[in-house]
Every structure is written in structure tokens, then in C-alpha cells.
Design a protein around this motif. Structure first.
Motif, PDB file in Angstrom:
ATOM      1  N   LEU A 116       0.815  -1.221   0.000  1.00 21.98           N
ATOM      2  CA  LEU A 116       0.000   0.000   0.000  1.00 21.98           C
ATOM      3  C   LEU A 116       0.844   1.266   0.000  1.00 21.98           C
ATOM      4  N   GLY A 117       2.167   1.115  -0.140  1.00 22.58           N
ATOM      5  CA  GLY A 117       3.057   2.267  -0.091  1.00 22.58           C
ATOM      6  C   GLY A 117       2.963   3.133  -1.337  1.00 22.58           C
ATOM      7  N   LYS A 118       3.531   4.347  -1.238  1.00 20.95           N
ATOM      8  CA  LYS A 118       3.568   5.288  -2.356  1.00 20.95           C
ATOM      9  C   LYS A 118       4.842   5.063  -3.170  1.00 20.95           C
ATOM     10  N   ASN A 119       4.740   5.250  -4.469  1.00 19.44           N
ATOM     11  CA  ASN A 119       5.863   5.061  -5.382  1.00 19.44           C
ATOM     12  C   ASN A 119       6.446   6.411  -5.768  1.00 19.44           C
ATOM     13  N   HIS A 120       7.776   6.440  -5.879  1.00 23.81           N
ATOM     14  CA  HIS A 120       8.441   7.705  -6.176  1.00 23.81           C
ATOM     15  C   HIS A 120       9.796   7.412  -6.820  1.00 23.81           C
ATOM     16  N   GLU A 121      10.289   8.346  -7.605  1.00 24.63           N
ATOM     17  CA  GLU A 121      11.643   8.265  -8.166  1.00 24.63           C
ATOM     18  C   GLU A 121      12.460   9.422  -7.623  1.00 24.63           C
ATOM     19  N   VAL A 122      13.647   9.109  -7.079  1.00 28.76           N
ATOM     20  CA  VAL A 122      14.509  10.122  -6.460  1.00 28.76           C
ATOM     21  C   VAL A 122      15.944   9.895  -6.918  1.00 28.76           C
ATOM     22  N   PRO A 123      16.795  10.940  -6.841  1.00 30.39           N
ATOM     23  CA  PRO A 123      18.212  10.755  -7.166  1.00 30.39           C
ATOM     24  C   PRO A 123      18.969  10.121  -5.991  1.00 30.39           C
ATOM     25  N   LEU A 124      19.907   9.254  -6.321  1.00 31.04           N
ATOM     26  CA  LEU A 124      20.797   8.631  -5.332  1.00 31.04           C
ATOM     27  C   LEU A 124      22.214   9.122  -5.582  1.00 31.04           C
ATOM     28  N   ASP A 125      22.851   9.700  -4.544  1.00 32.48           N
ATOM     29  CA  ASP A 125      24.242  10.144  -4.652  1.00 32.48           C
ATOM     30  C   ASP A 125      25.043   9.535  -3.512  1.00 32.48           C
ATOM     31  N   ARG A 126      26.266   9.997  -3.327  1.00 36.27           N
ATOM     32  CA  ARG A 126      27.150   9.404  -2.333  1.00 36.27           C
ATOM     33  C   ARG A 126      26.643   9.608  -0.903  1.00 36.27           C
ATOM     34  N   ASN A 127      25.733  10.596  -0.706  1.00 37.35           N
ATOM     35  CA  ASN A 127      25.172  10.847   0.625  1.00 37.35           C
ATOM     36  C   ASN A 127      23.898  10.034   0.883  1.00 37.35           C
ATOM     37  N   SER A 150      20.204   6.452   4.333  1.00 33.49           N
ATOM     38  CA  SER A 150      21.484   5.889   3.899  1.00 33.49           C
ATOM     39  C   SER A 150      21.724   4.564   4.618  1.00 33.49           C
ATOM     40  N   SER A 151      22.441   3.665   3.930  1.00 32.92           N
ATOM     41  CA  SER A 151      22.830   2.381   4.517  1.00 32.92           C
ATOM     42  C   SER A 151      24.019   1.841   3.739  1.00 32.92           C
ATOM     43  N   THR A 152      24.647   0.800   4.270  1.00 35.57           N
ATOM     44  CA  THR A 152      25.801   0.197   3.608  1.00 35.57           C
ATOM     45  C   THR A 152      25.414  -0.370   2.256  1.00 35.57           C
ATOM     46  N   ARG A 153      24.286  -1.071   2.181  1.00 36.14           N
ATOM     47  CA  ARG A 153      23.873  -1.656   0.905  1.00 36.14           C
ATOM     48  C   ARG A 153      23.542  -0.571  -0.113  1.00 36.14           C
ATOM     49  N   LEU A 154      22.929   0.517   0.365  1.00 36.56           N
ATOM     50  CA  LEU A 154      22.598   1.608  -0.548  1.00 36.56           C
ATOM     51  C   LEU A 154      23.873   2.244  -1.113  1.00 36.56           C
ATOM     52  N   ALA A 155      24.883   2.426  -0.245  1.00 34.79           N
ATOM     53  CA  ALA A 155      26.145   2.995  -0.708  1.00 34.79           C
ATOM     54  C   ALA A 155      26.815   2.089  -1.745  1.00 34.79           C
ATOM     55  N   ARG A 156      26.805   0.800  -1.530  1.00 40.03           N
ATOM     56  CA  ARG A 156      27.396  -0.141  -2.487  1.00 40.03           C
ATOM     57  C   ARG A 156      26.602  -0.162  -3.792  1.00 40.03           C
ATOM     58  N   TYR A 157      25.289  -0.045  -3.677  1.00 38.73           N
ATOM     59  CA  TYR A 157      24.470  -0.021  -4.888  1.00 38.73           C
ATOM     60  C   TYR A 157      24.791   1.220  -5.715  1.00 38.73           C
ATOM     61  N   PHE A 158      25.001   2.342  -5.037  1.00 38.12           N
ATOM     62  CA  PHE A 158      25.375   3.563  -5.748  1.00 38.12           C
ATOM     63  C   PHE A 158      26.738   3.398  -6.417  1.00 38.12           C
ATOM     64  N   GLY A 159      27.675   2.782  -5.699  1.00 37.21           N
ATOM     65  CA  GLY A 159      29.008   2.599  -6.270  1.00 37.21           C
ATOM     66  C   GLY A 159      29.010   1.699  -7.496  1.00 37.21           C
ATOM     67  N   SER A 160      28.086   0.747  -7.569  1.00 27.98           N
ATOM     68  CA  SER A 160      28.062  -0.161  -8.705  1.00 27.98           C
ATOM     69  C   SER A 160      27.239   0.357  -9.872  1.00 27.98           C
ATOM     70  N   HIS A 161      26.545   1.491  -9.710  1.00 32.32           N
ATOM     71  CA  HIS A 161      25.698   2.001 -10.782  1.00 32.32           C
ATOM     72  C   HIS A 161      26.065   3.411 -11.213  1.00 32.32           C
ATOM     73  N   THR A 162      27.143   3.981 -10.683  1.00 35.37           N
ATOM     74  CA  THR A 162      27.545   5.314 -11.084  1.00 35.37           C
ATOM     75  C   THR A 162      28.823   5.234 -11.889  1.00 35.37           C
ATOM     76  N   CYS A 163      29.139   6.311 -12.557  1.00 34.76           N
ATOM     77  CA  CYS A 163      30.376   6.390 -13.338  1.00 34.76           C
ATOM     78  C   CYS A 163      31.029   7.735 -13.069  1.00 34.76           C
ATOM     79  N   ALA A 164      32.179   7.959 -13.687  1.00 34.61           N
ATOM     80  CA  ALA A 164      32.995   9.129 -13.348  1.00 34.61           C
ATOM     81  C   ALA A 164      32.298  10.439 -13.651  1.00 34.61           C
ATOM     82  N   ASN A 165      31.524  10.481 -14.729  1.00 32.45           N
ATOM     83  CA  ASN A 165      30.900  11.752 -15.119  1.00 32.45           C
ATOM     84  C   ASN A 165      29.479  11.922 -14.577  1.00 32.45           C
TER      85      ASN A 165
END
Length: 626
Positions: free
Chosen positions: A438-449, A460-475
Motif C-alpha cells: 500500500l506504499g507510495k511510489n516515487h523516483e529520487v536521485p541517489l548520490d554518495r550521501n 542511507s545504509s551500507t547496501r545503498l552505498a554499495r548499490y550507488f558505487g556499482s551504478h555510477t560512473c565518473a561523469n
């Protein structure tokens, strides 16, 4: 007479069709309007009924004498016998002949002998050209408040005079007494039709039909909101908080309330989701929360068809997705036809009339019912006490009580229906899983914070930080992720891991605050913080300080121009000075544009607080909402 003659009307009236055919059985759906009419002597006045029977007796006497084929000559020959039997009430020969021809033409129906009503002088007493003006005057009479027939007639006379002048005519108008007669001939339906249109008239005098038939529990569930006629006070400070909202889910098969939400959240997806959660899950925990409740509330399960109106909360994307995930079919009522969802509407009246009428703090719907009663001063019920009282009334009184017709007890009907037909469809999961669905759906940006709900609550959490590291690139400094969250509690969100195709939980960094607020309450806190900042912010002082900085910069540049060493400030310093000036000029230019746009739009006021400005950092450390 033939054998066929003896079969009709005691042997007096033969069938008009010598080759009678078997008639097909009439089979029409009972739920549709059937356009069938009948004429009968009991549908007219007593005098006309007696006259029809008198004519029938005369014709019957003639048929006994001559059969069913007598002519006008035989009527003339039988006239002395008729006068001897019926005396002075015997009609003339031509009248009897007329009765007989109408009687035979109708296939010997008694109703054909009913005398017609003379309409009298049916001619219009006003010329046909004036009829539009007359109808407009009648319409104005019914639509205008406190208008008399005399004033409406005077206006009509003025319009007729103007019409004669323009068209060079000499039309005269009927008297005011005739105008009053015309007004009295209009029914209540005609009055609404003239003033508000056909749809409003049809709605006011609509057909009261039967609701769609159901065969099992939760086959058809109606949902709606109402604001209770009761003022509630704060539990700790005794301050009136206003009138709470009630969202109900009503099972039409057993007339049971299967779930509700009671609180100050106005009609929204949050109130609907909380009512659905309450309806779907078993209610074994109620006695622990409210020991004063003695009965049981056996109603729970997933609705098959959810009947809603066209409110924004029922048109939201989150509501549609949640119902699809739970396999609930949503059906909407046509607009401006609330009677098609009348069961829950009647229950609202029951609550206000039977339950709230005795509570201090009741707000009467009709202001004339209040007299000297002030609901604000007499309010003594707080929200927690109201919750307990509603549960007692709902479970011990309504669900276990009989209705006015004494043909239903909701709890008994529910148990009988469950035992005799298809049981309700249960939710196969935990309360936490249901809240997720029954939750609400939303799209948000994920960054290093981490991610932010708006800009004020960070997750923020450890898994979230690792997920960001595996889906971001230098630019790229951020990536878009999909989240789901419970709008009633912002303590955690669920982030979609696209690689594993699953959502994982991430808690708020400031969990003490986030777990204590709903989305609405958090927005209210942000509004308060914004107002506090605006109240204590003095733009003139900031401009004055900024002008001092610019003066110091200009003075330094001026000094450099009069020295031999023009680059004595250094490249770095002069670059920074120029950057500051560019920022200042850009800000001034942007401010001028915004001011011009606001002036052109005719509004220089502050933005509406209902449009939440998320771009405000609020330090929520130490905040706690009981």
C-alpha cells in the motif's frame, strides 16, 4: 351464440380475432424500467366509473336480446324496452350506437365505455408569439428569491410592451389571475427543470432501485469519506482540534463495516490506504487496544470489487497500482450520482444521527438546530477517547445489532455467508508486507550521501552505498532510483535493486524524528520552519552587508588603478573579485526577471504554503513528535 362466445365475459363477448394465436410469455429484466400501461375503470373518478357501468348494462341487455351483431335499427326497435328497464336514464339511440361501436372496436373492453373528460376552453388566451416571453417570466419567478407573482407579471407586461413596440403589434396579455393559475400548474419537477436543468430534476426525482445483487462477502465493497459532525479536543492541552474525517469500507452483501480510518487526514491516498489496511487484516488485536470492547469483529479480507467515486485520492497512480497488486478491481460511480453508492452514505447518516447526537461537541449540520449550543465550548472528547467509543459503537452496537426492518444483523450475516458460500480472500503476508504493497511510489536521485525524501529527510545504509558505487560512473554524480514508502511513517523507505529485482529497506539517518512523523506532519513541520525563517529574515540587512562587500571590492580596484603595480593584488585575488561581481550581477539580473514575471502575472505575494518548497534544509536533530 357459439362456443367461443360462451368463453368470454359469461358468453356475451366474442373474440375479435377468430384465429387466435397462442401468446408468447412476456419476459423482461426486472432491473429495467418496463413501459407497460393499463386502463381500468378503477383509475377514474367514481362518477365516471358509474357511468361506464351504466353503459355496459345497457349494451349487455341488448346483447341478450339480439346477440353480438345487432344494428342501429334493432337499437331503435328495442328503445321502449330499454326505457321500461332504465327509465329516464336511457340514452338516445345515436349515443347507444356510439357506445356499441367503441365497445366492439376495443375488443369488448369495459374501459372503452368510460366517458371522456371535457377539457373546456383549451385555447391559449395569449398569442403564440408571446409564449417564449411567458415561459421566461415563469422561469424567472421560480429561480429568483423572494419574487412575487405580481412582480413577475409586471416584468412580463413590460416585455410584452417592448415586443409590441419593436414588431409594431397590438398583442394583449391575459390577467394576473391567469398568470397565477399557470404558476400553480407547475409541479416540483417542472420547477427544478426550469431553474436547474433536466439532470438536476432527474436527480431530485430519480428512480430508487435495487442495488446490484451479490452472492458472497466482499464481492462488492463501497468506499467513501465524511467529516464527522463533532469537534475533538487535544488530549494534553484541551484545545479544540476541529472535526475529524472518517473513511469507511462497507460490504453491501452483509451490510458490515469491514474497515475504517478515523483521524484528521483529509481524503487522500493515506486515509484510503489506512482504511484498506484495517479492512484487509484480521482484527484480533482490538480487545488488547480497547479492553472495554466485548464483542468480536469477524470481518476481514481482500475486497473483490471496490466501488469509489471520482475523488483525486481514487484517481492517484499509487492507489491504482496498489489495487492491482492486491488484485482488487476498482469500479467508479458516474459523476454527480452518489445514490448509486448509497449504502455507505446511509451509514454516515446513521453515525451522525444515532451515535454522535448524544456526544458533547456535536456540530449540527443545520445552523438553525444549534440555538444557543456552542460545540467549541462544549467539546470534551479527545481523539483517543473517540477512537475507543467508535470501536465500541461499531462492534458491540452496530455489528451485533438489528436494522430497522429487523431482517439483518451484520455479524450474523457475515458468519452465515462465510459458512455457506465462498470464504473471503485473505492476504497471505505480514502487516509489514501489506504496508509495503500500500506504499507510495516515487523516483529520487541517489548520490554518495544517500537519498532524500525532498531535501529534508536523508536515508542511507551500507547496501545503498554499495548499490550507488556499482551504478555510477565518473561523469555522473547521481543516479535515479525507484522507492516505495509508507506515507503514515517516514522512518524507512524501500529502494528497488534493479539487478536483483527486489526492494530493500533503508532507514532514515535521523531515525528518531523520521519514525515520529507522517508525510503530512513532516510537510507541516517544514512549513513551520519556513515561516520561522521568513519571519526572522531581514532582507534589507543582508543587502546592506552585501553592499559593504561590493564597496570594499570597488575601493580595492580603484586603489590598484592609481598605483604603478597594477597587478599588486595578484591574479588569484582579481579573479575572485571578478567572480564575485559576476555572481552579484547575475543574481541582480535574475531577481529583476523574477520581479518582472511576477508583476506581469499580477501577483507579488509569497507562494502558497500548500505547495511545499522542499529546497530548505531543516535541522531535525532533537525533534520528536509524540
Amino acid at each position: 351464440m357459439t362456443d367461443k362466445d360462451t368463453l368470454r365475459f359469461g358468453g356475451l363477448f366474442p373474440s375479435s380475432d377468430n384465429k387466435s394465436k397462442p401468446k408468447e410469455t412476456l419476459s423482461l429484466p426486472v432491473w429495467k424500467d418496463i413501459d407497460i400501461t393499463f386502463t381500468d375503470i378503477f383509475g377514474v373518478s367514481e362518477d365516471r366509473r358509474d357511468e361506464a357501468i351504466h353503459r355496459y348494462n345497457i349494451l349487455e341487455y341488448l346483447m341478450v336480446l339480439h346477440g353480438t351483431t345487432f344494428s342501429k335499427k334493432e337499437i331503435i326497435d328495442s328503445l321502449p324496452l330499454l326505457e321500461e328497464k332504465f327509465g329516464s336514464n336511457t340514452p338516445s339511440t345515436s349515443s347507444i350506437d356510439r357506445y356499441w361501436r367503441a365497445f366492439k372496436k376495443s375488443d369488448f373492453k369495459l374501459s372503452s365505455l368510460i366517458p371522456k373528460v371535457t377539457a373546456g376552453n383549451t385555447g391559449s388566451k395569449a398569442p403564440e408569439e408571446l409564449e417564449p416571453l411567458i415561459q421566461e417570466a415563469i422561469k424567472d419567478y421560480f429561480s429568483a428569491e423572494k419574487q412575487t407573482a405580481a412582480s413577475a407579471y409586471f416584468t412580463l407586461e413590460t416585455e410584452v410592451s417592448r415586443y409590441n413596440e419593436i414588431h409594431d403589434t397590438q398583442h394583449s396579455l391575459f390577467s394576473i389571475q391567469s398568470f397565477r393559475k399557470r404558476l400553480r400548474k407547475h409541479s416540483e419537477y417542472d420547477k427544478i427543470l426550469l431553474t436547474k436543468g433536466k439532470s438536476a430534476a432527474d436527480a431530485a426525482f430519480r428512480k430508487v432501485g435495487q442495488r446490484p445483487a451479490t452472492t458472497r462477502v466482499l464481492e462488492r465493497v463501497e468506499a467513501d469519506h465524511t467529516r464527522l459532525d463533532l469537534f475533538v479536543i487535544d488530549e494534553h492541552h484541551g484545545i479544540p482540534l476541529g472535526r475529524p474525517w472518517l473513511t469507511l469500507l462497507y460490504d453491501t452483501h452483509t451490510k458490515s463495516i469491514i474497515g475504517f480510518y478515523l483521524g484528521f487526514e483529509p481524503p487522500s491516498y493515506l486515509s484510503v490506504s489506512l482504511a484498506l489496511e484495517n479492512a484487509i487484516l484480521p482484527k484480533d488485536h482490538i480487545k488488547e487496544l480497547y479492553p472495554s470492547v466485548e464483542g468480536t469483529w469477524p470481518c476481514y479480507g481482500l475486497p473483490e470489487h471496490l466501488i469509489v467515486d471520482n475523488g483525486a485520492e481514487f484517481n492517484s497512480r499509487d492507489f491504482k497500482i496498489a489495487c492491482k497488486e492486491l488484485k482488487i478491481q476498482v469500479k467508479k460511480n458516474p459523476t454527480k450520482k452518489p445514490w448509486l453508492k448509497g449504502s455507505v452514505e446511509r451509514y454516515f447518516r446513521t453515525i451522525n444521527n444515532r451515535f454522535l447526537s448524544r456526544l458533547p461537541g456535536k456540530s449540527f449540520s443545520n445552523i438553525f438546530e444549534r440555538k444557543d449550543y456552542d460545540p467549541l465550548k462544549n467539546a470534551v472528547i479527545d481523539q483517543s477517547l473517540l477512537q475507543e467509543m467508535v470501536h465500541i459503537w461499531l462492534i458491540d452496537i452496530y455489528q451485533n445489532g438489528k436494522n430497522g426492518l429487523e431482517n439483518n444483523i451484520p455479524n450474523l450475516s457475515w458468519i452465515d455467508a462465510v459458512n455457506s458460500s465462498v470464504p473471503p480472500r485473505p492476504f497471505k503476508g505480514t502487516r509489514e508486507q501489506l504496508k509495503f504493497n500500500l506504499g507510495k511510489n516515487h523516483e529520487v536521485p541517489l548520490d554518495r550521501n544517500g537519498i532524500r525524501l525532498g531535501t529534508t529527510i536523508r536515508y542511507s545504509s551500507t547496501r545503498l552505498a554499495r548499490y550507488f558505487g556499482s551504478h555510477t560512473c565518473a561523469n555522473k554524480k547521481s543516479v535515479q532510483v525507484r522507492i516505495k514508502y509508507d506515507p503514515s511513517c517516514l522512518g524507512r523507505v524501500y529502494v528497488l535493486d534493479e539487478d536483483r529485482e527486489e526492494f530493500f529497506a533503508v532507514e532514515a539517518v535521523d531515525a528518531d524524528y523520521a519514525y515520529s512523523v507522517s508525510e503530512w506532519l513532516h510537510k507541516t513541520c517544514c512549513k513551520y520552519a519556513r515561516r520561522h525563517i521568513r519571519k526572522n529574515y531581514n532582507h534589507r540587512d543582508v543587502l546592506k552587508a552585501w553592499r559593504k562587500i561590493l564597496d570594499i571590492i570597488d575601493e580595492a580596484i580603484e586603489k590598484t588603478r592609481h598605483t604603478k603595480k597594477r597587478n599588486s593584488l595578484g591574479i588569484t585575488t582579481t579573479s575572485r573579485v571578478q567572480r564575485v561581481k559576476e555572481h552579484s550581477e547575475r543574481a541582480a539580473s535574475e531577481a529583476t526577471k523574477q520581479h518582472t514575471n511576477k508583476a506581469n502575472s499580477g501577483s507579488l505575494s509569497e507562494p502558497d504554503d500548500d505547495e511545499l518548497d522542499w529546497d530548505i534544509e531543516v535541522n531535525t536533530n532533537g525533534w520528536s513528535i509524540e
